[in-house]
Design an enzyme around this catalytic site. Structure first.
Site, PDB file in Angstrom:
ATOM      1  N   ILE A 147       7.827  10.816  -4.795  1.00 54.56           N
ATOM      2  CA  ILE A 147       6.433  10.752  -5.244  1.00 54.56           C
ATOM      3  C   ILE A 147       6.380  10.880  -6.765  1.00 54.56           C
ATOM      4  O   ILE A 147       5.600  10.193  -7.441  1.00 54.56           O
ATOM      5  CB  ILE A 147       5.599  11.857  -4.573  1.00 54.56           C
ATOM      6  CG1 ILE A 147       5.516  11.627  -3.058  1.00 54.56           C
ATOM      7  CG2 ILE A 147       4.207  11.934  -5.187  1.00 54.56           C
ATOM      8  CD1 ILE A 147       4.592  10.534  -2.632  1.00 54.56           C
ATOM      9  N   SER A 161      -0.643  -5.169   4.448  1.00 57.56           N
ATOM     10  CA  SER A 161      -0.794  -5.555   5.844  1.00 57.56           C
ATOM     11  C   SER A 161      -0.617  -4.344   6.736  1.00 57.56           C
ATOM     12  O   SER A 161       0.352  -3.581   6.598  1.00 57.56           O
ATOM     13  CB  SER A 161       0.246  -6.617   6.219  1.00 57.56           C
ATOM     14  OG  SER A 161       0.239  -6.845   7.619  1.00 57.56           O
ATOM     15  N   VAL A 186       8.089   9.268   4.461  1.00 53.27           N
ATOM     16  CA  VAL A 186       8.775  10.536   4.707  1.00 53.27           C
ATOM     17  C   VAL A 186       8.584  11.495   3.543  1.00 53.27           C
ATOM     18  O   VAL A 186       8.962  12.654   3.634  1.00 53.27           O
ATOM     19  CB  VAL A 186      10.285  10.324   4.953  1.00 53.27           C
ATOM     20  CG1 VAL A 186      10.504   9.472   6.165  1.00 53.27           C
ATOM     21  CG2 VAL A 186      10.959   9.709   3.736  1.00 53.27           C
ATOM     22  N   LEU A 203       9.663   2.589  -4.096  1.00 55.11           N
ATOM     23  CA  LEU A 203      10.922   2.169  -3.491  1.00 55.11           C
ATOM     24  C   LEU A 203      11.351   0.776  -3.930  1.00 55.11           C
ATOM     25  O   LEU A 203      12.540   0.448  -3.876  1.00 55.11           O
ATOM     26  CB  LEU A 203      10.808   2.204  -1.965  1.00 55.11           C
ATOM     27  CG  LEU A 203      10.486   3.568  -1.342  1.00 55.11           C
ATOM     28  CD1 LEU A 203      10.373   3.434   0.172  1.00 55.11           C
ATOM     29  CD2 LEU A 203      11.518   4.602  -1.719  1.00 55.11           C
ATOM     30  N   THR A 224      11.673  13.973  -5.061  1.00 63.91           N
ATOM     31  CA  THR A 224      11.394  13.254  -6.304  1.00 63.91           C
ATOM     32  C   THR A 224      10.749  11.888  -6.111  1.00 63.91           C
ATOM     33  O   THR A 224      10.353  11.256  -7.088  1.00 63.91           O
ATOM     34  CB  THR A 224      12.689  13.078  -7.113  1.00 63.91           C
ATOM     35  OG1 THR A 224      13.694  12.483  -6.293  1.00 63.91           O
ATOM     36  CG2 THR A 224      13.196  14.424  -7.621  1.00 63.91           C
ATOM     37  N   LYS A 282       3.584  24.663  -1.920  1.00 62.33           N
ATOM     38  CA  LYS A 282       5.043  24.693  -1.984  1.00 62.33           C
ATOM     39  C   LYS A 282       5.481  25.415  -3.253  1.00 62.33           C
ATOM     40  O   LYS A 282       5.142  25.001  -4.363  1.00 62.33           O
ATOM     41  CB  LYS A 282       5.588  23.262  -1.968  1.00 62.33           C
ATOM     42  CG  LYS A 282       7.097  23.164  -2.121  1.00 62.33           C
ATOM     43  CD  LYS A 282       7.541  21.707  -2.163  1.00 62.33           C
ATOM     44  CE  LYS A 282       9.030  21.583  -2.451  1.00 62.33           C
ATOM     45  NZ  LYS A 282       9.466  20.170  -2.551  1.00 62.33           N
ATOM     46  N   GLY A 305       0.831  -1.206   0.000  1.00 62.09           N
ATOM     47  CA  GLY A 305       0.000   0.000   0.000  1.00 62.09           C
ATOM     48  C   GLY A 305       0.860   1.248   0.000  1.00 62.09           C
ATOM     49  O   GLY A 305       1.695   1.445  -0.863  1.00 62.09           O
ATOM     50  N   VAL A 313       7.245   3.772   4.645  1.00 60.54           N
ATOM     51  CA  VAL A 313       8.319   4.730   4.933  1.00 60.54           C
ATOM     52  C   VAL A 313       7.729   6.092   5.253  1.00 60.54           C
ATOM     53  O   VAL A 313       8.032   6.700   6.274  1.00 60.54           O
ATOM     54  CB  VAL A 313       9.301   4.803   3.749  1.00 60.54           C
ATOM     55  CG1 VAL A 313      10.315   5.914   3.952  1.00 60.54           C
ATOM     56  CG2 VAL A 313      10.010   3.456   3.599  1.00 60.54           C
TER      57      VAL A 313
END
Length: 512
Positions: free
Chosen positions: A354, A44, A52, A341, A352, A83, A18, A50
Site C-alpha cells: 500500500i 471490470s 491481500v 503491482l 509495504t 496497528k 481498480g 489481489v
C-alpha cells in the site's frame, strides 16, 4: 529570458484497473477535475483484485489526511483496527519472538542515541544489563498488553514515541475511496479491455478499447492493472527485473477466519520451514496467509501449515497467488505510469505494498506532466521510485538473511546467499559499533533497522565511544526509570477493543 512552456496541459487522464491502487490514485487525482482534467477509471467486476494487503504502515495516515478523510469514519467503513507494529516469531531462530514497533525506543540522553546507551549496558552485563530492548518502546509495551491510544503532542511525554498504522479490509478501502473519488467527479467505466491503441510514430498510448467496442481516449494513462501490467508491461514492453534470487518466496495462500477474540493491535509474522505465515486482525474477521517458496514447499504442505496455524475456523476458501518479487525497469515510460503491482511487487512481510502505491501517487502529483512529457521529469520519477523499491528490498532481505535457522533447505539458502552490496555494507557498519543511518528517501527509520537487527540476534561488537562519557550508575538509573514509565504509561491506556468501540463505532452510527 527563457519563455514559459507552451506545451498543452493534460486534459484526459485514464486509470486502468481498480482495487487499492486504482482507487487510491483516483481519489488523489480527483482534485484535478476542478482544474478541467477529465479523470476516468476503467475496471471490470469480472477481474478480481489481489487484495491481500490489509496491513499498512504509518505513512498511510498522511495519505488519508491529504484527502481530508476522517480517521474514525475510515476505520469504521473498512472494519479496520489499529496497528502498532509487527510481531516476528521464529525468525532469528526457533523460539525467538520480537516486535518491530512503529515509533521510538526510549529517548536520547545528552544527545546520545538511546540504542547506544542500551547497547553499552547490554555489553557490560551483570547488574548493568538493561533487559530486552523491547521494554523501552511504548508501541511494543502497548501492543503486548492489547492497548491503544493516540500519540501525545508533548515531546516530553513517553506517549509521543508511539506511532501507528491500520489493518483494514482492502476491498472495503477501495469501495470507500471510490465513493470519495466519484463524489469529486471521477468517472468509472465498467468493462474489460480488449485492445490498447498507440500512436504509430512514437508509440504513445492513445486509447484503450473495451470488448464491446467502446474507446476511451486519453492524454495520460495510469496502469493499475496488477500483475498483468497491461499498459507498461504488455503494451510498452518495459522489462521486469526479478529479485527472486534474494527473495525466493513466489507463492501465497490467503484465507480469512472468524474473529473469536479481541483484535490485537499488531500484525503477526510466523516463520515456517519454507516461508512464513501472516495474521492480520480486523473487526469482523482475521486475515491469514502463508507466503512460501514453491522450490522448497509444495502447495499441499503450505496449505496444511496455514490451516494448522489458525486460531479459528475459516470463513471462505483459500486463494492461491503466484508472484515474482521485483520491479519493472522503469515505472514511467512515455505517457504511462504504473502504480501498484503493475510496477513491481515486494512480498508483504513489512506491509509495504500500500505504501508503494501511495509513494508513487505522491511523486506523480509532484511531477505531474503536461503533454510534452519532459524526459528530465520522467527520469526523476523513475530514479526516486527505483531507489525506494531497492531500499525496501534490502530491508526485506535482511529478515531472511539474518537468521540462525538451519532446519530446512529454505533457511540454509537464505542464511548463506549472497546479498546486495548495499545491504552487506549496512550490516557490517552495524556490527562494528551499532551505527545505522537512514538514506534520504528510505522508508524505514533507524528504529526499524535496529528492531530487526537486534531482534534477529545481530548484536554489535561495541557501542559508540561517546557513551563512555555517561557514568554507568547514571545510565542504569536512567534505563530503570525509562522502563518503568513506559510500562506504567502502557497500563494506563484503554484496551484496543475499547478504543475502537468508543471512537469508530460512534462514527459508524453517525454515518448510518
Amino acid at each position: 529570458m527563457i519563455p514559459p512552456t507552451t506545451e498543452a496541459p493534460i486534459t484526459r487522464l485514464v486509470i486502468v484497473g481498480g482495487g487499492s491502487a486504482g482507487w487510491m490514485t483516483a481519489a488523489a487525482v480527483s482534485r484535478l477535475v476542478d482544474a478541467g482534467v477529465a479523470v476516468t477509471l476503467v475496471e471490470s467486476d469480472e477481474i478480481g483484485t489481489v487484495g491481500v494487503g490489509e496491513a499498512t504502515i504509518p505513512p498511510l495516515l498522511d495519505f488519508n489526511a491529504a484527502l481530508g478523510i476522517d480517521e474514525d469514519e475510515f476505520v469504521a467503513a473498512t472494519q479496520g483496527t489499529f496497528k502498532l507494529g509487527i510481531e516476528f516469531v521464529d525468525w532469528g531462530k526457533r523460539g525467538d519472538k520480537y516486535i518491530h514497533p512503529f515509533g521510538k525506543y526510549g529517548r536520547p540522553m545528552l544527545g546520545i542515541n538511546f540504542h547506544q546507551i542500551w547497547l553499552r549496558q547490554h555489553l557490560l552485563g551483570g547488574d548493568a544489563d538493561p533487559g530486552p530492548v523491547d521494554d523501552y518502546a511504548i508501541s511494543i509495551a502497548a501492543a503486548r498488553r492489547g492497548r491503544f491510544a493516540k500519540p501525545a503532542n508533548n515531546p516530553e511525554a513517553v506517549l509521543s514515541g508511539l506511532a501507528y498504522a491500520y489493518h483494514f479490509d482492502a476491498g472495503l478501502y477501495a469501495r470507500f475511496l471510490r465513493g470519495h473519488a466519484e463524489a469529486r467527479g471521477v468517472a468509472r467505466i465498467e468493462g474489460k479491455i480488449a485492445n490498447v491503441e498507440q500512436a504509430p510514430l512514437d508509440g504513445y498510448i492513445t486509447a484503450v478499447v473495451l470488448e464491446d467496442g467502446r474507446r476511451i481516449e486519453g492524454d495520460f494513462f495510469v496502469d493499475c492493472s496488477g500483475f498483468r501490467a497491461l499498459l507498461l508491461g504488455q503494451t510498452l514492453s518495459v522489462p521486469y527485473r526479478s529479485w527472486q534470487h534474494w527473495l525466493p518466496c513466489d507463492s501465497a495462500l490467503a484465507v480469512p477466519s472468524a474473529s473469536v477474540a479481541p483484535p490485537t493491535p499488531y500484525t503477526r509474522s510466523s516463520a515456517e520451514r519454507g516461508g512464513w505465515r501472516w495474521r492480520i486482525p480486523l473487526q469482523h474477521r482475521v486475515g491469514n496467509g502463508h507466503v512460501f517458496s514453491s522450490a522448497h514447499t509444495d502447495e499441499e504442505t503450505a496449505l496444511r501449515r496455514l490451516l494448522d496455524g489458525l486460531d479459528a475456523p475459516t470463513i471462505a476458501d483459500p486463494r492461491l497467488l503466484r508472484f515474482t518479487a521485483g520491479r519493472r525497469e522503469k515505472l514511467w515510460e512515455k505517457n504511462c505510469v504504473a502504480i501498484g503491482l503493475a510496477g513491481g511487487f515486494i512480498e508483504p512481510l513489512e506491509s509495504t505494498s500500500i505504501h508503494l502505491i501511495q509513494s508513487g501517487i505522491f511523486r506523480l502529483m509532484s511531477l505531474f506532466p503536461d503533454r510534452g512529457f519532459s524526459g528530465i521529469e520522467i527520469d526523476e520519477y523513475n530514479r526516486w521510485l527505483i531507489e525506494e523499491y531497492e531500499h525496501i528490498r534490502d530491508f526485506i532481505i535482511l529478515h531472511y538473511h539474518a537468521t540462525e535457522r538451519a532446519d530446512s533447505d529454505f533457511w540454509n539458502h537464505c542464511r548463506t546467499m549472497d546479498i546486495p552490496d548495499s545491504l552487506a555494507a549496512r550490516i557490517e557498519l552495524w556490527r562494528e559499533k551499532g551505527r545505522i543511518f537512514r538514506a534520504h528517501n528510505s522508508l524505514f527509520t533507524e528504529e526499524s533497522w535496529i528492531a530487526v537487527l537486534l531482534g534477529q540476534n545481530i548484536v554489535p561488537r561495541a557501542a559508540d565511544p561517546l557513551v563512555a562519557m555517561l557514568p554507568v550508575g547514571e545510565t542504569v538509573q536512567f534505563m530503570n526509570h525509562m522502563r518503568e514509565i513506559v510500562a506504567r504509561t502502557a497500563e494506563a491506556m484503554p484496551t484496543h477493543e475499547d478504543y475502537i468501540a468508543m471512537n469508530c463505532a460512534m462514527a459508524r452510527q453517525v454515518a448510518q
